[in-house]
Design an enzyme around this catalytic site. Structure first.
Site, mmCIF file in Angstrom:
data_model
loop_
_atom_site.group_PDB
_atom_site.id
_atom_site.type_symbol
_atom_site.label_atom_id
_atom_site.label_comp_id
_atom_site.label_asym_id
_atom_site.label_seq_id
_atom_site.Cartn_x
_atom_site.Cartn_y
_atom_site.Cartn_z
ATOM 1 N N HIS A 1 0.844 -1.191 0.000
ATOM 2 C CA HIS A 1 0.000 0.000 0.000
ATOM 3 C C HIS A 1 0.885 1.249 0.000
ATOM 4 O O HIS A 1 2.088 1.164 0.236
ATOM 5 C CB HIS A 1 -0.913 0.007 1.237
ATOM 6 C CG HIS A 1 -0.121 0.087 2.512
ATOM 7 N ND1 HIS A 1 0.370 -1.036 3.158
ATOM 8 C CD2 HIS A 1 0.307 1.149 3.238
ATOM 9 C CE1 HIS A 1 1.052 -0.661 4.221
ATOM 10 N NE2 HIS A 1 1.035 0.662 4.293
ATOM 11 N N HIS B 1 5.889 6.837 -1.400
ATOM 12 C CA HIS B 1 6.563 5.618 -1.836
ATOM 13 C C HIS B 1 5.784 4.418 -1.300
ATOM 14 O O HIS B 1 4.975 4.564 -0.387
ATOM 15 C CB HIS B 1 8.014 5.578 -1.341
ATOM 16 C CG HIS B 1 8.125 5.550 0.143
ATOM 17 N ND1 HIS B 1 7.996 6.677 0.927
ATOM 18 C CD2 HIS B 1 8.306 4.515 1.007
ATOM 19 C CE1 HIS B 1 8.113 6.352 2.196
ATOM 20 N NE2 HIS B 1 8.299 5.036 2.285
#
Length: 187
Positions: free
Chosen positions: A40, A125
């Site tokens: 995620h 990120h």
């Protein structure tokens, strides 16, 4: 409960994450790898928070972003955070995106009202591993891990609880907030 706010990714990103982890493992990297189903994009790590606080902040955050336009971001490369020339975190990079930044800023403003604190700089990120050990010439061994850019559609965010176990973390969605559909509580 240990809590974070995240944007879920699609199966293409999960597949690239898994293939990247497989390559890195074969090349001698040892890490706490993120399992395919747990991949995620974290927006905020809130830490230990009471259920009451989560219920309140979920309601406020969802109200704040109601009507936020759907958008997409692009996952484009493998990268890492290093300290003293040693890799610490390996990630899939998210291309700079004005809509993602705006969503982050809106949510940050709301979270600050509720006395949460977090890192000042948002560096989007997708973590795939927290490095424990690595081979010599580790940088060169990451450079040829490439993939075609992947577009991820975003029309919601989720609030997760995270339970740390010796076998790895278990993430459980507590809330999901759709920009156009409101708040959904998960049991």
């Amino acid at each position: 409960m240990r809590t974070f706010i995240a944007i879920d990714v699609n199966d293409s990103v999960r597949e690239v994450a898994q293939k990247s982890v497989d390559k890195l493992m074969k090349r001698g990297f040892r890490a706490n790898w993120v399992s395919r189903e747990n991949v995620h994009l974290t927006l905020f790590f809130l830490g230990e928070v009471s259920r009451k606080q989560i219920d309140e902040v979920a309601e406020h955050l969802c109200h704040r972003v109601r009507g936020f336009p759907s958008f997409s971001f692009t996952v484009e490369k493998l990268g890492y955070f290093a300290k003293a020339n040693q890799p610490r975190v390996i990630w899939l990079g998210v291309k700079s995106n004005q809509n993602l930044q705006k969503l982050y800023e809106e949510m940050k403003a709301e979270l600050l009202k509720h006395n949460f604190s977090f890192e000042e700089r948002f560096s989007p990120h997708i973590t795939i591993g927290r490095v424990k050990d690595f081979p010599n010439a580790w940088q060169a061994l990451t450079e040829d891990i490439t993939f075609e850019p992947i577009v991820v559609a975003v029309d919601r965010f989720s609030i997760y609880s995270s339970q740390l176990l010796p076998t790895g973390p278990i993430y459980k969605r507590v809330y999901e907030c759709r920009f156009e559909g409101g708040l959904v509580k998960h049991e």
